[in-house]
Write a protein that holds these residues in place. Structure first.
Motif, PDB file in Angstrom:
ATOM      1  N   PRO A  11      84.775  -5.535  39.759  1.00  0.00           N
ATOM      2  CA  PRO A  11      85.523  -5.472  38.495  1.00  0.00           C
ATOM      3  C   PRO A  11      86.732  -4.541  38.535  1.00  0.00           C
ATOM      4  CG  PRO A  11      83.178  -5.485  38.048  1.00  0.00           C
ATOM      5  CD  PRO A  11      83.335  -5.363  39.550  1.00  0.00           C
ATOM      6  N   GLU A  12      86.707  -3.547  39.413  1.00  0.00           N
ATOM      7  CA  GLU A  12      87.853  -2.630  39.519  1.00  0.00           C
ATOM      8  C   GLU A  12      89.062  -3.284  40.194  1.00  0.00           C
ATOM      9  OE1 GLU A  12      86.683   1.036  41.336  1.00  0.00           O
ATOM     10  OE2 GLU A  12      84.999   1.300  39.975  1.00  0.00           O
ATOM     11  N   HIS A  13      88.849  -4.405  40.873  1.00  0.00           N
ATOM     12  CA  HIS A  13      89.929  -5.062  41.603  1.00  0.00           C
ATOM     13  C   HIS A  13      90.438  -6.331  40.923  1.00  0.00           C
ATOM     14  CE1 HIS A  13      87.895  -2.690  44.828  1.00  0.00           C
ATOM     15  NE2 HIS A  13      89.136  -2.263  44.916  1.00  0.00           N
ATOM     16  N   LEU A  14      90.142  -6.495  39.657  1.00  0.00           N
ATOM     17  CA  LEU A  14      90.592  -7.682  38.935  1.00  0.00           C
ATOM     18  C   LEU A  14      92.087  -7.580  38.634  1.00  0.00           C
ATOM     19  CD1 LEU A  14      87.649  -8.084  36.408  1.00  0.00           C
ATOM     20  CD2 LEU A  14      88.008  -9.347  38.537  1.00  0.00           C
ATOM     21  N   ALA A  15      92.756  -8.720  38.740  1.00  0.00           N
ATOM     22  CA  ALA A  15      94.178  -8.768  38.408  1.00  0.00           C
ATOM     23  C   ALA A  15      94.366  -8.488  36.921  1.00  0.00           C
ATOM     24  CB  ALA A  15      94.732 -10.142  38.762  1.00  0.00           C
ATOM     25  N   PRO A  16      95.515  -7.918  36.531  1.00  0.00           N
ATOM     26  CA  PRO A  16      95.756  -7.636  35.103  1.00  0.00           C
ATOM     27  C   PRO A  16      95.588  -8.875  34.215  1.00  0.00           C
ATOM     28  CG  PRO A  16      97.416  -6.566  36.456  1.00  0.00           C
ATOM     29  CD  PRO A  16      96.603  -7.425  37.387  1.00  0.00           C
ATOM     30  N   LYS A  17      96.038 -10.034  34.684  1.00  0.00           N
ATOM     31  CA  LYS A  17      95.896 -11.274  33.902  1.00  0.00           C
ATOM     32  C   LYS A  17      94.416 -11.584  33.654  1.00  0.00           C
ATOM     33  CE  LYS A  17      96.903 -16.213  34.209  1.00  0.00           C
ATOM     34  NZ  LYS A  17      97.546 -17.267  34.987  1.00  0.00           N
ATOM     35  N   GLU A  20      92.887  -9.125  31.109  1.00  0.00           N
ATOM     36  CA  GLU A  20      93.282  -9.518  29.752  1.00  0.00           C
ATOM     37  C   GLU A  20      92.389 -10.640  29.233  1.00  0.00           C
ATOM     38  OE1 GLU A  20      97.182 -11.575  27.863  1.00  0.00           O
ATOM     39  OE2 GLU A  20      97.559  -9.869  29.219  1.00  0.00           O
ATOM     40  N   LEU A  21      92.113 -11.620  30.069  1.00  0.00           N
ATOM     41  CA  LEU A  21      91.218 -12.720  29.688  1.00  0.00           C
ATOM     42  C   LEU A  21      89.827 -12.192  29.355  1.00  0.00           C
ATOM     43  CD1 LEU A  21      92.032 -15.404  32.412  1.00  0.00           C
ATOM     44  CD2 LEU A  21      92.425 -15.633  29.955  1.00  0.00           C
ATOM     45  N   LEU A  22      89.326 -11.324  30.212  1.00  0.00           N
ATOM     46  CA  LEU A  22      87.961 -10.819  30.040  1.00  0.00           C
ATOM     47  C   LEU A  22      87.837  -9.930  28.816  1.00  0.00           C
ATOM     48  CD1 LEU A  22      86.923 -10.071  33.728  1.00  0.00           C
ATOM     49  CD2 LEU A  22      86.676 -12.180  32.402  1.00  0.00           C
ATOM     50  N   ASP A  23      88.870  -9.163  28.524  1.00  0.00           N
ATOM     51  CA  ASP A  23      88.833  -8.296  27.346  1.00  0.00           C
ATOM     52  C   ASP A  23      88.736  -9.093  26.052  1.00  0.00           C
ATOM     53  OD1 ASP A  23      88.887  -6.037  28.907  1.00  0.00           O
ATOM     54  OD2 ASP A  23      91.042  -5.669  28.634  1.00  0.00           O
ATOM     55  N   ALA A  24      89.145 -10.354  26.090  1.00  0.00           N
ATOM     56  CA  ALA A  24      89.095 -11.203  24.901  1.00  0.00           C
ATOM     57  C   ALA A  24      87.723 -11.852  24.693  1.00  0.00           C
ATOM     58  CB  ALA A  24      90.167 -12.286  24.989  1.00  0.00           C
ATOM     59  N   THR A  37      83.147 -12.770  37.513  1.00  0.00           N
ATOM     60  CA  THR A  37      83.848 -12.088  38.603  1.00  0.00           C
ATOM     61  C   THR A  37      84.007 -12.985  39.835  1.00  0.00           C
ATOM     62  OG1 THR A  37      81.776 -10.985  39.225  1.00  0.00           O
ATOM     63  CG2 THR A  37      83.308  -9.763  37.800  1.00  0.00           C
ATOM     64  N   THR A  38      83.187 -14.012  39.946  1.00  0.00           N
ATOM     65  CA  THR A  38      83.399 -15.012  41.004  1.00  0.00           C
ATOM     66  C   THR A  38      84.568 -15.913  40.626  1.00  0.00           C
ATOM     67  OG1 THR A  38      81.074 -14.969  41.666  1.00  0.00           O
ATOM     68  CG2 THR A  38      82.360 -16.911  42.306  1.00  0.00           C
ATOM     69  N   LEU A  39      84.564 -16.415  39.400  1.00  0.00           N
ATOM     70  CA  LEU A  39      85.656 -17.287  38.941  1.00  0.00           C
ATOM     71  C   LEU A  39      86.987 -16.539  38.844  1.00  0.00           C
ATOM     72  CD1 LEU A  39      83.873 -19.421  36.233  1.00  0.00           C
ATOM     73  CD2 LEU A  39      84.638 -20.157  38.491  1.00  0.00           C
ATOM     74  N   ALA A  40      86.928 -15.217  38.794  1.00  0.00           N
ATOM     75  CA  ALA A  40      88.161 -14.420  38.750  1.00  0.00           C
ATOM     76  C   ALA A  40      89.009 -14.632  39.997  1.00  0.00           C
ATOM     77  CB  ALA A  40      87.821 -12.938  38.588  1.00  0.00           C
ATOM     78  N   ARG A  41      88.438 -15.185  41.034  1.00  0.00           N
ATOM     79  CA  ARG A  41      89.199 -15.512  42.243  1.00  0.00           C
ATOM     80  C   ARG A  41      90.120 -16.707  42.016  1.00  0.00           C
ATOM     81  NH1 ARG A  41      87.798 -12.732  46.614  1.00  0.00           N
ATOM     82  NH2 ARG A  41      85.855 -11.563  46.606  1.00  0.00           N
ATOM     83  N   HIS A  42      89.913 -17.415  40.898  1.00  0.00           N
ATOM     84  CA  HIS A  42      90.769 -18.553  40.522  1.00  0.00           C
ATOM     85  C   HIS A  42      91.141 -18.354  39.037  1.00  0.00           C
ATOM     86  CE1 HIS A  42      92.431 -22.445  39.937  1.00  0.00           C
ATOM     87  NE2 HIS A  42      91.813 -23.038  40.954  1.00  0.00           N
ATOM     88  N   ALA A  47      90.631 -19.133  33.129  1.00  0.00           N
ATOM     89  CA  ALA A  47      91.266 -19.218  31.806  1.00  0.00           C
ATOM     90  C   ALA A  47      91.018 -20.570  31.158  1.00  0.00           C
ATOM     91  CB  ALA A  47      92.766 -18.949  31.931  1.00  0.00           C
ATOM     92  N   ALA A  48      91.088 -21.627  31.942  1.00  0.00           N
ATOM     93  CA  ALA A  48      90.889 -22.970  31.388  1.00  0.00           C
ATOM     94  C   ALA A  48      89.441 -23.207  30.956  1.00  0.00           C
ATOM     95  CB  ALA A  48      91.309 -24.025  32.419  1.00  0.00           C
TER      96      ALA A  48
END
Length: 190
Positions: A11-17, A20-24, A37-42, A47-48
């Motif tokens: 979780p510390e290495h997630l992109a800012p984009k 932002e998605l996760l905070d919502a 965190t697996t899907l965060a690789r795409h 987002a979709a």
């Protein structure tokens, strides 16, 4: 599978984009869940996927208990340990008993299901095996549900079947139970 094919991102290495998605997300535990965190690789796919997943889980027209019966049966049929573990926890919160949750594995023919519950489980079975709810099952569901709920039963089972296939293929492992969930399950079982 003994190890994930696609490892979750720290979780510390997630992109800012992605952050932002996760905070919502309405569910804060989902922000660090292995699926997320697996899907965060795409990030685009992540987002979709959120709008439909969020709608089905938090804003759907099905009663929560009915939704969880469909998801638990679908998870069992698809062999998804991840979805099953997540929805055992959620199922308890919707009022399903440990015995009912366990009985979803036995399916619609198990003792003690109401006619309506058996119809829901049958719908999950038919969608899994035939990609279509039979006319007889549809009519039984239509005795309790309107059009939107009938649509939702089909989409819900298909949605979780899709995620089961993906998560099984990625090797996503169940998240550890939060201490409060372990206590709730322990309290519920005796």
């Amino acid at each position: 599978m003994t190890a994930p094919r696609i490892a979750p991102l720290d979780p510390e290495h997630l992109a800012p984009k992605v952050r932002e998605l996760l905070d919502a997300l309405p569910d804060t535990a989902l922000r660090t869940a292995n699926i997320t965190t697996t899907l965060a690789r795409h990030p685009e796919l992540l987002a979709a996927s959120f709008p439909l997943s969020t709608m089905l889980l938090y804003a759907g027209t099905l009663p929560d208990r009915d939704r969880e019966l469909v998801i638990l049966r679908t998870a069992h049929l698809a062999g998804s340990a991840y979805i099953h573990a997540q929805h055992v926890r959620i199922g308890h919160l919707t009022g399903l008993t440990p015995a009912e949750i366990a009985r979803t594995a036995a399916g619609p023919g198990a003792d003690d299901w109401s006619a309506h519950e058996a119809a829901l489980l049958t719908a999950a079975d038919e969608l899994h095996h035939h990609a279509c709810i039979s006319e007889a099952t549809w009519q039984r569901l239509a005795q309790h549900y309107g059009e939107q709920q009938l649509i939702e039963v089909s989409v819900l089972a298909g949605h979780y079947r899709m995620w089961a296939a993906a998560l099984n293929s990625f090797g996503v492992t169940p998240d550890p139970a939060p201490p409060t969930a372990e206590r709730e399950v322990s309290d519920a079982t005796g």
